[in-house]
Design an enzyme around this catalytic site. Structure first.
Site, PDB file in Angstrom:
ATOM      1  N   ARG A  24       5.646   8.957  -8.015  1.00  0.00           N
ATOM      2  CA  ARG A  24       6.461   8.332  -8.603  1.00  0.00           C
ATOM      3  C   ARG A  24       8.072   8.579  -7.907  1.00  0.00           C
ATOM      4  NH1 ARG A  24       6.391   3.433 -11.429  1.00  0.00           N
ATOM      5  NH2 ARG A  24       6.155   3.785 -13.582  1.00  0.00           N
ATOM      6  N   GLN A  53       3.092   4.135  -5.197  1.00  0.00           N
ATOM      7  CA  GLN A  53       2.319   5.233  -5.821  1.00  0.00           C
ATOM      8  C   GLN A  53       0.957   4.409  -6.129  1.00  0.00           C
ATOM      9  OE1 GLN A  53       2.951   6.910 -10.161  1.00  0.00           O
ATOM     10  NE2 GLN A  53       2.262   4.840 -10.661  1.00  0.00           N
ATOM     11  N   ASP A  54       0.546   3.426  -6.562  1.00  0.00           N
ATOM     12  CA  ASP A  54      -0.677   2.704  -6.949  1.00  0.00           C
ATOM     13  C   ASP A  54      -1.449   2.455  -5.576  1.00  0.00           C
ATOM     14  OD1 ASP A  54       0.481   2.932  -9.319  1.00  0.00           O
ATOM     15  OD2 ASP A  54       0.120   1.000  -9.871  1.00  0.00           O
ATOM     16  N   SER A  58       9.703  -3.277  -8.049  1.00  0.00           N
ATOM     17  CA  SER A  58       8.901  -2.856  -9.108  1.00  0.00           C
ATOM     18  C   SER A  58       9.868  -2.019 -10.069  1.00  0.00           C
ATOM     19  CB  SER A  58       7.709  -1.822  -8.366  1.00  0.00           C
ATOM     20  OG  SER A  58       8.397  -0.661  -8.097  1.00  0.00           O
ATOM     21  N   LYS A  78       7.229 -11.002 -13.589  1.00  0.00           N
ATOM     22  CA  LYS A  78       5.874 -10.709 -13.750  1.00  0.00           C
ATOM     23  C   LYS A  78       5.248 -11.709 -14.536  1.00  0.00           C
ATOM     24  CE  LYS A  78       5.231  -6.823 -11.557  1.00  0.00           C
ATOM     25  NZ  LYS A  78       4.099  -6.452 -10.327  1.00  0.00           N
ATOM     26  N   ILE A 111       0.676  -1.110   0.043  1.00  0.00           N
ATOM     27  CA  ILE A 111      -0.035  -0.085   0.001  1.00  0.00           C
ATOM     28  C   ILE A 111       0.822   1.427  -0.088  1.00  0.00           C
ATOM     29  CG2 ILE A 111      -0.150   0.295   2.406  1.00  0.00           C
ATOM     30  CD1 ILE A 111      -3.171   0.933   1.936  1.00  0.00           C
ATOM     31  N   GLU A 118       5.750  -5.024 -19.434  1.00  0.00           N
ATOM     32  CA  GLU A 118       7.026  -5.539 -19.754  1.00  0.00           C
ATOM     33  C   GLU A 118       7.467  -6.807 -20.018  1.00  0.00           C
ATOM     34  OE1 GLU A 118      10.178  -3.710 -19.305  1.00  0.00           O
ATOM     35  OE2 GLU A 118       8.905  -2.033 -19.108  1.00  0.00           O
ATOM     36  N   TYR A 132      12.869  -8.502 -14.130  1.00  0.00           N
ATOM     37  CA  TYR A 132      11.419  -8.005 -13.683  1.00  0.00           C
ATOM     38  C   TYR A 132      10.306  -8.722 -14.584  1.00  0.00           C
ATOM     39  CZ  TYR A 132       7.656  -4.635 -13.188  1.00  0.00           C
ATOM     40  OH  TYR A 132       6.385  -4.030 -12.939  1.00  0.00           O
ATOM     41  N   SER A 140       2.413  -6.342 -15.581  1.00  0.00           N
ATOM     42  CA  SER A 140       3.209  -5.262 -16.389  1.00  0.00           C
ATOM     43  C   SER A 140       3.280  -5.732 -17.924  1.00  0.00           C
ATOM     44  CB  SER A 140       4.524  -5.522 -15.741  1.00  0.00           C
ATOM     45  OG  SER A 140       5.266  -4.380 -16.550  1.00  0.00           O
ATOM     46  N   LEU A 190       5.490 -10.826   1.636  1.00  0.00           N
ATOM     47  CA  LEU A 190       4.726 -11.871   0.491  1.00  0.00           C
ATOM     48  C   LEU A 190       5.423 -12.885   0.436  1.00  0.00           C
ATOM     49  CD1 LEU A 190       3.125  -9.872  -2.305  1.00  0.00           C
ATOM     50  CD2 LEU A 190       2.247 -11.348  -0.711  1.00  0.00           C
TER      51      LEU A 190
HETATM   52  P1  NDP Z   1       5.720   0.927  -5.983  1.00  0.00           P
HETATM   53  O1  NDP Z   1       7.243   0.567  -6.159  1.00  0.00           O
HETATM   54  O2  NDP Z   1       5.627   2.505  -5.919  1.00  0.00           O
HETATM   55  O3  NDP Z   1       5.165   0.117  -4.796  1.00  0.00           O
HETATM   56  C1  NDP Z   1       5.462  -1.242  -4.532  1.00  0.00           C
HETATM   57  C2  NDP Z   1       5.390  -1.740  -3.079  1.00  0.00           C
HETATM   58  O4  NDP Z   1       5.979  -3.065  -2.841  1.00  0.00           O
HETATM   59  C3  NDP Z   1       6.381  -0.763  -2.151  1.00  0.00           C
HETATM   60  O5  NDP Z   1       5.678   0.259  -1.635  1.00  0.00           O
HETATM   61  C4  NDP Z   1       6.778  -1.684  -1.402  1.00  0.00           C
HETATM   62  O6  NDP Z   1       6.210  -1.906  -0.213  1.00  0.00           O
HETATM   63  C5  NDP Z   1       6.572  -2.953  -1.910  1.00  0.00           C
HETATM   64  N1  NDP Z   1       8.020  -3.581  -2.114  1.00  0.00           N
HETATM   65  C6  NDP Z   1       9.027  -2.929  -2.910  1.00  0.00           C
HETATM   66  N2  NDP Z   1      10.222  -3.579  -2.835  1.00  0.00           N
HETATM   67  C7  NDP Z   1       9.750  -4.838  -2.574  1.00  0.00           C
HETATM   68  C8  NDP Z   1      10.332  -6.181  -2.421  1.00  0.00           C
HETATM   69  N3  NDP Z   1      11.651  -6.385  -2.740  1.00  0.00           N
HETATM   70  N4  NDP Z   1       9.859  -7.211  -1.753  1.00  0.00           N
HETATM   71  C9  NDP Z   1       8.434  -6.997  -1.179  1.00  0.00           C
HETATM   72  N5  NDP Z   1       7.893  -5.904  -1.444  1.00  0.00           N
HETATM   73  C10 NDP Z   1       8.537  -4.755  -2.117  1.00  0.00           C
HETATM   74  O7  NDP Z   1       4.981   0.442  -7.356  1.00  0.00           O
HETATM   75  P2  NDP Z   1       3.905   1.101  -7.947  1.00  0.00           P
HETATM   76  O8  NDP Z   1       2.593   1.613  -6.916  1.00  0.00           O
HETATM   77  O9  NDP Z   1       4.152   1.906  -9.042  1.00  0.00           O
HETATM   78  O10 NDP Z   1       3.356  -0.238  -8.838  1.00  0.00           O
HETATM   79  C11 NDP Z   1       2.319  -1.188  -8.068  1.00  0.00           C
HETATM   80  C12 NDP Z   1       2.481  -2.499  -8.933  1.00  0.00           C
HETATM   81  O11 NDP Z   1       2.279  -2.281 -10.087  1.00  0.00           O
HETATM   82  C13 NDP Z   1       4.063  -3.061  -8.523  1.00  0.00           C
HETATM   83  O12 NDP Z   1       3.993  -4.468  -8.588  1.00  0.00           O
HETATM   84  C14 NDP Z   1       4.594  -2.540 -10.066  1.00  0.00           C
HETATM   85  O13 NDP Z   1       5.628  -3.817 -10.422  1.00  0.00           O
HETATM   86  C15 NDP Z   1       3.325  -2.838 -10.942  1.00  0.00           C
HETATM   87  N6  NDP Z   1       3.370  -1.956 -12.134  1.00  0.00           N
HETATM   88  C16 NDP Z   1       3.620  -0.618 -12.162  1.00  0.00           C
HETATM   89  C17 NDP Z   1       3.379   0.020 -13.303  1.00  0.00           C
HETATM   90  C18 NDP Z   1       3.641   1.560 -13.267  1.00  0.00           C
HETATM   91  O14 NDP Z   1       3.829   2.044 -14.249  1.00  0.00           O
HETATM   92  N7  NDP Z   1       3.725   2.235 -12.058  1.00  0.00           N
HETATM   93  C19 NDP Z   1       3.404  -0.593 -14.508  1.00  0.00           C
HETATM   94  C20 NDP Z   1       3.085  -1.941 -14.616  1.00  0.00           C
HETATM   95  C21 NDP Z   1       2.947  -2.818 -13.441  1.00  0.00           C
HETATM   96  P3  NDP Z   1       6.847  -1.724   1.412  1.00  0.00           P
HETATM   97  O15 NDP Z   1       8.193  -1.071   1.026  1.00  0.00           O
HETATM   98  O16 NDP Z   1       6.164  -0.733   2.309  1.00  0.00           O
HETATM   99  O17 NDP Z   1       7.112  -3.109   1.806  1.00  0.00           O
END
Ligand code: NDP
Length: 315
Positions: free
Chosen positions: A184, A12-13, A84, A153, A9, A127, A149, A125, A59
């Protein structure tokens, strides 16, 4: 009151999705790897930090996933968690694979094991498609991943599809193309460009170092992409959907627009840096989001130029 669990949570999303679900009347629960240590700045920015119940969940740790699901008993789960960044995945391939592919598998197994009847949205994604030679990708286009990545995915996509078919779970993947916002982090090139343009317009004499600016992407506006995620889980039958604007632009066009927004010519401020080139890169990413329009009634209203302007305005 419906209960939604958003994994990841703090990103960004997660912030935009939490805000939208709260406005729809959901009780929202959110996970972070260490909820006690996070200040959830993105949730504070969108004004819902105090309206979410947080818990720590990794997770990749099956026990923590089960515990969270049993405690929350969600109606809908949105899995946005995981490493991500495409660039970082070349440096941390194992972490990327574990957090994405093993992470989704743990969620699916936990649902199967507990019998909790939650609907699962998984963040897929664009990607995964790799290079399509400019042909617009659809939900049935072959995956040809070109980064750790994208490999992770792709595996997660097939895990979701397999559990849906084999165990009759309501589980879907949204194959999202790039979507941006002021939330972002600077690690992502779009934010890096917009922030640098603003600093240079403000008097900084720095140069903006970029890798390959001839790559082309489909850039949308994150706050409206979370609506597509929600719609995916409101359908009678679980299916996968591709979410995009349907417009592709080069990174050079994005750069030009970002400098244009602050009244500058990008040619005077950008320098090519070969050290930023990736080991393998997608040249053109192009999407056909027709199914999402027809079945979900969802269409992107903001295209690349709007996205750049809105990111610049709120910089
Ligand atoms: P963010 O990187 O902003 O958020 C992802 C969250 O995942 C983080 O807040 C973090 O939470 C957690 N996270 C980060 N690294 C790890 C890790 N190594 N292991 C476990 N948890 C981790 O991503 P977005 O909000 O931009 O994107 C959301 C999802 O959508 C992601 O899965 C991304 O890959 C996917 N996506 C995004 C796109 C985009 O353009 N934004 C396009 C396509 C897919 P915390 O540190 O609090 O645990």
């Amino acid at each position: 009151m419906k209960k939604a669990l958003i994994c990841g949570i703090s990103g960004q999303d997660g912030a935009y999705l939490a805000k939208m679900l709260i406005e729809k009347g959901y009780q929202v629960f959110g996970t972070a790897r260490d909820a006690q240590m996070s200040n959830f700045p993105n949730l504070a920015t969108v004004g819902v930090k105090d309206k979410v119940t947080y818990s720590s969940m990794a997770l990749s740790d099956f026990r923590s996933v089960i515990q969270t699901l049993v405690k929350v008993q969600p109606d809908e789960i949105y899995n946005l968690a995981g490493q991500s960044s495409v660039g970082l995945s070349f440096d941390q391939p194992v972490e990327t694979l574990e957090s994405i592919s093993v992470g989704v598998l743990n969620l699916l197994e936990a649902l199967r094991f507990t019998g909790i009847k939650a609907r699962l949205y998984n963040a897929g994604s664009s990607e995964c498609f790799g290079n399509t030679d400019g042909v617009p990708a659809t939900e049935t286009t072959l995956f040809q991943p070109r980064s750790p990545y994208a490999v992770a995915k792709s595996a997660a996509f097939w895990e979701v599809a397999n559990y849906r078919e084999a165990y009759n779970l309501y589980a879907c993947t949204g194959i999202l193309f790039n979507h941006e916002s002021p939330l972002r982090p600077e690690r992502f090139v779009t934010r890096k460009i917009v922030s640098a343009a603003a600093r240079i317009a403000g008097g900084s004499n720095e140069k903006l170092l970029l890798g390959n600016i001839s790559i082309a992407r489909d850039w949308g506006w994150a706050p409206e992409y979370v609506d597509a995620m929600w719609r995916i889980l409101q359908q009678e039958t679980p299916e996968d959907y591709l979410v995009a604007t349907g417009e592709t632009h080069t990174l050079e066009e994005f750069v030009a627009e970002a400098f244009n927004c602050v009244g500058l010519d990008w040619h005077d401020h950008v320098v090519a840096d070969p050290s930023l080139l990736r080991p393998s890169e997608i040249m053109i990413s192009r999407a056909n989001p027709e199914k999402t329009l027809q079945k979900l009634g969802w269409k992107a209203h903001y295209k690349m130029k709007d996205v750049v302007r809105m990111m610049s305005d709120r910089n």
